[in-house]
Design an enzyme around this catalytic site. Sequence first.
Site, PDB file in Angstrom:
ATOM      1  N   ARG A 171      16.745 -63.288  -6.463  1.00  0.00           N
ATOM      2  CA  ARG A 171      16.560 -64.575  -5.789  1.00  0.00           C
ATOM      3  C   ARG A 171      17.567 -64.728  -4.637  1.00  0.00           C
ATOM      4  O   ARG A 171      17.298 -65.399  -3.650  1.00  0.00           O
ATOM      5  CB  ARG A 171      16.689 -65.745  -6.774  1.00  0.00           C
ATOM      6  CG  ARG A 171      16.054 -67.038  -6.243  1.00  0.00           C
ATOM      7  CD  ARG A 171      16.417 -68.259  -7.084  1.00  0.00           C
ATOM      8  NE  ARG A 171      17.837 -68.487  -7.085  1.00  0.00           N
ATOM      9  CZ  ARG A 171      18.625 -68.472  -8.159  1.00  0.00           C
ATOM     10  NH1 ARG A 171      18.113 -68.272  -9.356  1.00  0.00           N
ATOM     11  NH2 ARG A 171      19.917 -68.673  -8.042  1.00  0.00           N
ATOM     12  N   TYR A 200       2.159 -78.721  13.069  1.00  0.00           N
ATOM     13  CA  TYR A 200       1.416 -78.435  11.837  1.00  0.00           C
ATOM     14  C   TYR A 200       1.583 -79.623  10.859  1.00  0.00           C
ATOM     15  O   TYR A 200       2.690 -80.130  10.662  1.00  0.00           O
ATOM     16  CB  TYR A 200       1.968 -77.139  11.226  1.00  0.00           C
ATOM     17  CG  TYR A 200       1.374 -76.743   9.916  1.00  0.00           C
ATOM     18  CD1 TYR A 200       0.001 -76.558   9.774  1.00  0.00           C
ATOM     19  CD2 TYR A 200       2.172 -76.543   8.805  1.00  0.00           C
ATOM     20  CE1 TYR A 200      -0.544 -76.185   8.557  1.00  0.00           C
ATOM     21  CE2 TYR A 200       1.637 -76.161   7.585  1.00  0.00           C
ATOM     22  CZ  TYR A 200       0.274 -75.987   7.464  1.00  0.00           C
ATOM     23  OH  TYR A 200      -0.261 -75.622   6.264  1.00  0.00           O
TER      24      TYR A 200
HETATM   25  C1  LIG Z   1       2.316 -73.324  12.841  1.00  0.00           C
HETATM   26  C2  LIG Z   1       2.519 -73.215  11.370  1.00  0.00           C
HETATM   27  N1  LIG Z   1       3.754 -73.332  10.865  1.00  0.00           N
HETATM   28  C3  LIG Z   1       3.973 -73.249   9.537  1.00  0.00           C
HETATM   29  C4  LIG Z   1       2.946 -73.060   8.645  1.00  0.00           C
HETATM   30  C5  LIG Z   1       3.237 -72.993   7.193  1.00  0.00           C
HETATM   31  O1  LIG Z   1       3.174 -71.679   6.754  1.00  0.00           O
HETATM   32  P1  LIG Z   1       2.839 -71.264   5.240  1.00  0.00           P
HETATM   33  O2  LIG Z   1       1.400 -71.572   5.004  1.00  0.00           O
HETATM   34  O3  LIG Z   1       3.184 -69.813   5.200  1.00  0.00           O
HETATM   35  O4  LIG Z   1       3.728 -72.096   4.380  1.00  0.00           O
HETATM   36  C6  LIG Z   1       1.643 -72.937   9.126  1.00  0.00           C
HETATM   37  C7  LIG Z   1       0.521 -72.760   8.204  1.00  0.00           C
HETATM   38  O5  LIG Z   1      -0.623 -72.799   8.562  1.00  0.00           O
HETATM   39  C8  LIG Z   1       1.422 -73.027  10.534  1.00  0.00           C
HETATM   40  O6  LIG Z   1       0.189 -72.919  11.045  1.00  0.00           O
END
Ligand SMILES: Cc1ncc(COP(=O)(O)O)c(C=O)c1O
Length: 391
Positions: free
Chosen positions: A60, A113
């Site tokens: 971890r 996002y």
């Molecule tokens: C631009 C962006 N950042 C972060 C993430 C989060 O990634 P994860 O799904 O690996 O947690 C995503 C997921 O779609 C994303 O599109």
Amino acid sequence: MADHTRVDDATTCARPSEEPPSATRPLSPPLVLSSVYQVEDLAQVDSIYNGDSAGFIYARDSHPNAAQLAAKLALLEGAEAALVCGSGMAAESALFLASLDAGDHIALSEGLYGRTVGLVGRELARFGIECSYFDATDAESLRAALRPKTRLVFVETISNPLMRVADIPGLAGIAHEAGVLLAVDHTFAPLLCRPIDLGADFVLHSATKLIGGHSDVTLGIVAGRKVKIDRLANLASTFGLTGNAFDSWLALRGLSTLSLRVGRTSTTALEIANRLSQNSSVMKVNYPGLASHPDHAIAARLFPEGYGAMMSFDVGGREQADRFIRRLEHIPYAPSLGDVSTTLSHPTTTSHRFLSPDQWVQQGITLGLIRLSIGLEDVEDLWRDLEQGLA
Ligand SMILES: Cc1ncc(COP(=O)(O)O)c(C=O)c1O
């Protein structure tokens, strides 16, 4: 005479195996699944924990597969160090939890996002962390979003689903003038540019996407100055946010073809974007490589070798989008991105599902908007499928 070297079968079964002697090393990195390592003695354990000698103790905290992936990613990003986390969201969580205390403030670009917005706006808000928004394409807009307690500015290089391009150098200048660090989510744009060279302090990836490249990994990465990444690594282990060995191994394998995939998908995407722009069933195409894109000038400056795999286009409405998806023969509706095969997503029913219709309008996201993640297919085969969908 009794054979004292012989032990009971139960003992043989239970004892750890010896590594087979070998004067050679494997070319492909071994997958090391062990959750714990054997330490020689107390001096060695002290020396490893103090950082005086290299070694692993507990997975971890760190393990060889994550260390190899982190080293390669740091090299690609021009960063001193990198940390592998269990997902893109775990990497963001590690960064935010390490950078922000109760009462602090973070400036976010508009249109991030959805889970990032939820993480800050709902979850971190419960701990007294505040946020405000700015337009990443207009660096000057950041000034109004900064406050005395702002500790971090967070943007995406290319936003979803309209593919707006952040003015990373402009934002870095304004953030640093105010003594604030800039973090860039580079998930949509690996290898198109190096945010750290452009002034960013941290660069993050959802390695689940283009870095993994085969839709079989869930992992995140954050890279930056060693002193910062060391702090994040400690916090990530405490919160249980670090990534596992198998996904790290897969992501490292994905990285070996990343440069080829980025080059090929950028070429195909530009061609497809041009053809879509000329199709009468398509209202609008959002691709930073098109001269019609509002951020084409900044994209041309930041991305000298191509504009990436991601684009979106509007087919008119929800019904048309549904018909388009059903008519396609090969391109699957699979709401992720970065696969070797082309996939599509429909933002208002997936990534942006939980925004209100008013918020869709505000962000310019329409019911007919389709997002494409371009893969490695031949461009003519791909176009045949898209034309069939649009017919
Ligand atoms: C631009 C962006 N950042 C972060 C993430 C989060 O990634 P994860 O799904 O690996 O947690 C995503 C997921 O779609 C994303 O599109």
